[in-house]
Write an enzyme that holds these catalytic residues in place. Structure first.
Site, PDB file in Angstrom:
ATOM      1  N   GLN A  65       1.288  -1.183   0.264  1.00 12.67           N
ATOM      2  CA  GLN A  65      -0.238  -0.340   0.095  1.00 12.67           C
ATOM      3  C   GLN A  65       0.495   1.574  -0.214  1.00 12.67           C
ATOM      4  O   GLN A  65       1.711   0.987   0.696  1.00 12.67           O
ATOM      5  CB  GLN A  65      -1.079   0.330   0.932  1.00 12.67           C
ATOM      6  CG  GLN A  65      -2.088   1.116   1.782  1.00 12.67           C
ATOM      7  CD  GLN A  65      -2.661   1.314   1.776  1.00 12.67           C
ATOM      8  OE1 GLN A  65      -1.975   1.855   3.382  1.00 12.67           O
ATOM      9  NE2 GLN A  65      -4.248   0.378   2.190  1.00 12.67           N
ATOM     10  N   CYS A  95      -6.158   6.868   5.616  1.00 12.26           N
ATOM     11  CA  CYS A  95      -5.302   7.018   6.695  1.00 12.26           C
ATOM     12  C   CYS A  95      -5.672   8.357   7.404  1.00 12.26           C
ATOM     13  O   CYS A  95      -6.023   9.366   6.864  1.00 12.26           O
ATOM     14  CB  CYS A  95      -4.019   7.089   6.129  1.00 12.26           C
ATOM     15  SG  CYS A  95      -2.942   7.455   8.334  1.00 12.26           S
ATOM     16  N   HIS A 163     -14.182   2.941   4.404  1.00 15.91           N
ATOM     17  CA  HIS A 163     -14.366   2.347   5.072  1.00 15.91           C
ATOM     18  C   HIS A 163     -15.649   4.602   5.650  1.00 15.91           C
ATOM     19  O   HIS A 163     -15.515   4.665   5.620  1.00 15.91           O
ATOM     20  CB  HIS A 163     -13.401   2.785   6.253  1.00 15.91           C
ATOM     21  CG  HIS A 163     -13.484   2.620   8.052  1.00 15.91           C
ATOM     22  ND1 HIS A 163     -12.265   1.996   8.537  1.00 15.91           N
ATOM     23  CD2 HIS A 163     -14.393   3.304   8.658  1.00 15.91           C
ATOM     24  CE1 HIS A 163     -12.770   1.992   9.738  1.00 15.91           C
ATOM     25  NE2 HIS A 163     -13.514   3.156   9.618  1.00 15.91           N
TER      26      HIS A 163
END
Length: 316
Positions: A65, A95, A163
């Site tokens: 990633q 993030c 997410h």
């Protein structure tokens, strides 16, 4: 429909030793994602370079990633992945950590649609790599991912993982299932769900609610209960005896792996093993967990772990 389980990356936890041990003992995971690789002062950290080295065991399917703020950062990291033999890579737009977000990396780039679009367009410069994207609903508002979705939909992506939290939430508060539903309905790529997947029932609930999903990505849930993916694969829960035996084997492989790869001696190995307990078996007796975390000698630590495993399944 058969749904896939992917293991989400967590900085400081899902390193190569952990990934290999999990694949060898538990499995049930299609792909393991490395913690993000980034550029610092124009170069790469040795720790991250070591972590993406291909495994000799071949039992662990890995996707590296990247996290980047600019197309140039993207190009350098993607070229690194390609040079190391990778033909898949994941782009981190999720993030939530302020240190990265203030550099317009991860979820921190989502409010800056022009920057995010320029970054994502770099995908087309690397047709030899299959890219996926992991993102949140936005940094401060869900509108940010919605605006970006038109860009994502036209790019040649393998899949997207969403997410459904905002970056400012980090891991607090509730997931926004209305936001996820809207994204799910408009997304033209195969979609994975990520967020608060802790039990077999959680997986079943999400996949029944969203039958067109490609699968589930779990990070903290698999760190807490590393048998979760294989139980989903088998379609049933493992017995307490099976879980206990697997846990003992898993921990033994972590110990051996860190002893072989860490150069700082017993104290470094001990410190690394203790981080596993930030998530592992949260339902375990607090006194037993505390005894493990207070151990300052490796032999004492190992004995404390054995004591905790003997007490599994922690029924008082």
């Amino acid at each position: 429909m058969e749904y896939k389980i992917h293991f989400a990356p967590l900085q400081g936890y899902t390193d190569n030793v952990y990934r290999e041990a999990h694949a060898q003992v538990f499995g049930g995971v299609e792909f393991y994602y490395t913690p993000f690789v980034r550029l610092e002062k124009g170069g790469f950290r040795n720790k991250e370079l070591r972590d993406i080295l291909p495994s000799g065991s071949g039992c662990c399917r890995v996707v590296p990633q990247l996290i980047a703020a600019t197309p140039e950062e993207f190009r350098q990291i993607a070229a690194l992945f390609y040079a190391n033999g990778y033909r898949r890579a994941d782009i981190n737009l999720g993030c939530p950590f302020p240190m990265q977000a203030r550099l317009h990396r991860g979820a921190g780039i989502l409010p800056f649609i022009g920057e995010a679009e320029a970054l994502l367009n770099t995908v087309e410069e690397f047709p030899q790599i299959q890219f996926s994207v992991k993102l949140r609903l936005g940094w401060e508002t869900v509108d940010e991912s919605w605006v970006l979705l038109s860009v994502l939909n036209r790019l040649p992506l393998e899949h997207i993982t969403l997410h459904p939290r905002l970056g400012v939430q980090q891991y607090k508060g509730s997931v926004d299932m209305d936001g996820f539903t809207a994204f799910y309905q408009a997304c033209k790529h195969p979609l994975f769900y990520n967020g608060d997947i802790e039990t077999l029932e959680d997986i079943r609930d999400i996949t029944s609610q969203f039958p067109l999903l490609k699968g589930i990505m779990s990070g903290r849930g698999l760190l807490a209960h590393p048998w979760l993916a294989v139980e989903y694969e088998k379609g049933k829960e493992l017995s307490a005896v099976e879980r206990k035996e697997m846990l003992e084997t898993f921990h033994a492989r972590l110990l051996t792996g860190y002893q072989e790869r860490l150069e700082g001696g017993e104290h470094q190995v001990l410190a690394k093993l203790k981080t596993v307990w930030d998530y592992l078996l949260p339902e375990a007796d607090k006194k037993l967990r505390k005894k493990i975390l207070k151990s300052n000698i490796l032999d004492v630590y190992c004995q404390s772990v054995k004591e905790l495993f003997r007490a599994y399944p922690f029924i008082g």
